[in-house]
Design a protein around this motif. Structure first.
Motif, PDB file in Angstrom:
ATOM      1  N   PRO A  32       0.807  -1.230   0.000  1.00 35.19           N
ATOM      2  CA  PRO A  32       0.000   0.000   0.000  1.00 35.19           C
ATOM      3  C   PRO A  32       0.837   1.276   0.000  1.00 35.19           C
ATOM      4  CG  PRO A  32       0.055  -0.937   2.197  1.00 35.19           C
ATOM      5  CD  PRO A  32       0.798  -1.911   1.306  1.00 35.19           C
ATOM      6  N   LEU A  33       1.626   1.465  -1.063  1.00 36.56           N
ATOM      7  CA  LEU A  33       2.440   2.662  -1.221  1.00 36.56           C
ATOM      8  C   LEU A  33       2.239   3.202  -2.634  1.00 36.56           C
ATOM      9  CD1 LEU A  33       5.809   1.567   0.456  1.00 36.56           C
ATOM     10  CD2 LEU A  33       4.108   3.122   1.410  1.00 36.56           C
ATOM     11  N   PHE A  34       2.224   4.540  -2.758  1.00 35.11           N
ATOM     12  CA  PHE A  34       2.114   5.190  -4.067  1.00 35.11           C
ATOM     13  C   PHE A  34       0.901   4.676  -4.855  1.00 35.11           C
ATOM     14  CE2 PHE A  34       6.683   4.755  -3.024  1.00 35.11           C
ATOM     15  CZ  PHE A  34       6.964   6.087  -2.783  1.00 35.11           C
ATOM     16  N   GLY A  35      -0.197   4.488  -4.171  1.00 33.17           N
ATOM     17  CA  GLY A  35      -1.398   4.017  -4.838  1.00 33.17           C
ATOM     18  C   GLY A  35      -1.480   2.514  -4.988  1.00 33.17           C
ATOM     19  N   GLY A  36      -0.509   1.789  -4.426  1.00 32.99           N
ATOM     20  CA  GLY A  36      -0.528   0.323  -4.494  1.00 32.99           C
ATOM     21  C   GLY A  36       0.490  -0.220  -5.465  1.00 32.99           C
ATOM     22  N   ILE A  37       1.449  -0.986  -4.956  1.00 30.57           N
ATOM     23  CA  ILE A  37       2.478  -1.616  -5.794  1.00 30.57           C
ATOM     24  C   ILE A  37       2.194  -3.112  -5.857  1.00 30.57           C
ATOM     25  CG2 ILE A  37       4.947  -2.037  -6.117  1.00 30.57           C
ATOM     26  CD1 ILE A  37       5.473   0.465  -4.445  1.00 30.57           C
ATOM     27  N   PRO A  38       1.782  -3.638  -7.017  1.00 33.33           N
ATOM     28  CA  PRO A  38       1.471  -5.070  -7.102  1.00 33.33           C
ATOM     29  C   PRO A  38       2.744  -5.916  -7.066  1.00 33.33           C
ATOM     30  CG  PRO A  38       1.276  -4.044  -9.262  1.00 33.33           C
ATOM     31  CD  PRO A  38       1.551  -2.933  -8.287  1.00 33.33           C
ATOM     32  N   ILE A  39       2.714  -6.981  -6.292  1.00 38.52           N
ATOM     33  CA  ILE A  39       3.823  -7.941  -6.226  1.00 38.52           C
ATOM     34  C   ILE A  39       3.377  -9.215  -6.919  1.00 38.52           C
ATOM     35  CG2 ILE A  39       5.387  -9.207  -4.719  1.00 38.52           C
ATOM     36  CD1 ILE A  39       5.751  -6.174  -4.652  1.00 38.52           C
TER      37      ILE A  39
END
Length: 236
Positions: A32-39
């Motif tokens: 939940p950073l910068f609008g959501g970083i998908p892993i």
């Protein structure tokens, strides 16, 4: 005749569906950073591979000594010396400093291609992974050439007239490395799916051993071998 065509169409649709599922990069979780970083799954599997390699390194280097080495240490030193000997023949005298990188990439790609045997999706089926590996290699290759010859000279060899071609190779080499690795891994998947459709279940299991083990290791060898040759060309 119509029924046969319908059957072939259904088989083709099933193959396309399986192929699209294989190409799809599943998101395991989102930071939940910068609008959501998908892993993606390929990243998580890579983390698992890194953890396994790190754990093995910690186990294998424990208790090393100069005098009276253990059998484990002797085997480890022999394996490392053989690995260095192989890469020295490929990369040349001027490229010895880059052997640790090549060894690390070879081990990673080898394990990544074999990890499918344990039920994981090989990271090399994700083009993002193969692109990243190719970009790292080409940056190292160009840096090796600049370090050895200088910026302009590294692109003007063997004569200034080939400068545009050498610059074009900056884009061709990573594309070649990337697509060769990705295409071969994906091609083995397509062949396996076709075999499952047309032959009894026993034969696909035999061919699976070939594609998952032998072909996977061959692709790791080809990737680092070509990278080594490019480094040798840039440094000699």
């Amino acid at each position: 005749m119509i029924q046969k065509l319908r059957k072939e169409v259904r088989l083709l649709d099933a193959l396309v569906k399986n192929l699209m599922e294989e190409l799809n990069c599943d998101t395991v979780f989102t930071i939940p950073l910068f609008g959501g970083i998908p892993i993606y799954e390929s990243v998580v599997v890579t983390w698992i591979i890194m953890a396994v390699i790190l754990l093995l390194c910690l186990i294998l280097v424990r208790g090393l000594r100069v005098e009276n080495p253990s059998r484990k240490q002797v085997v480890l030193e022999l394996a490392v010396s053989k690995l260095y000997g192989f890469f020295e023949d490929t990369i040349g005298e001027n490229g010895k400093a880059y052997i640790p990188y090549l060894a690390a990439v070879a081990i990673y790609i080898g394990i990544a291609n074999l990890i499918g045997l344990l039920g994981f999706k090989p990271p090399t089926k994700d083009m993002n992974v193969t692109v990243a590996l190719a970009l790292m290699s080409i940056i190292l290759i160009e840096a090796a050439g600049v370090r050895t010859k200088g910026w302009l000279k590294s692109f003007a060899e063997p004569m200034p007239v080939v400068l545009p071609i050498n610059i074009l190779e900056i884009f061709i080499k990573p594309l070649s490395l990337c697509m060769r690795l990705f295409g071969n891994v994906l091609g083995s998947f397509v062949i396996m799916e076709l075999l499952k459709m047309v032959v009894p279940p026993v034969l696909p299991a035999i061919f699976s051993c070939y594609f998952d083990i032998f072909d996977g290791l061959i692709q790791a060898y080809v990737f680092v071998f070509l990278t080594g040759l490019f480094i040798k060309e840039a440094t000699e």
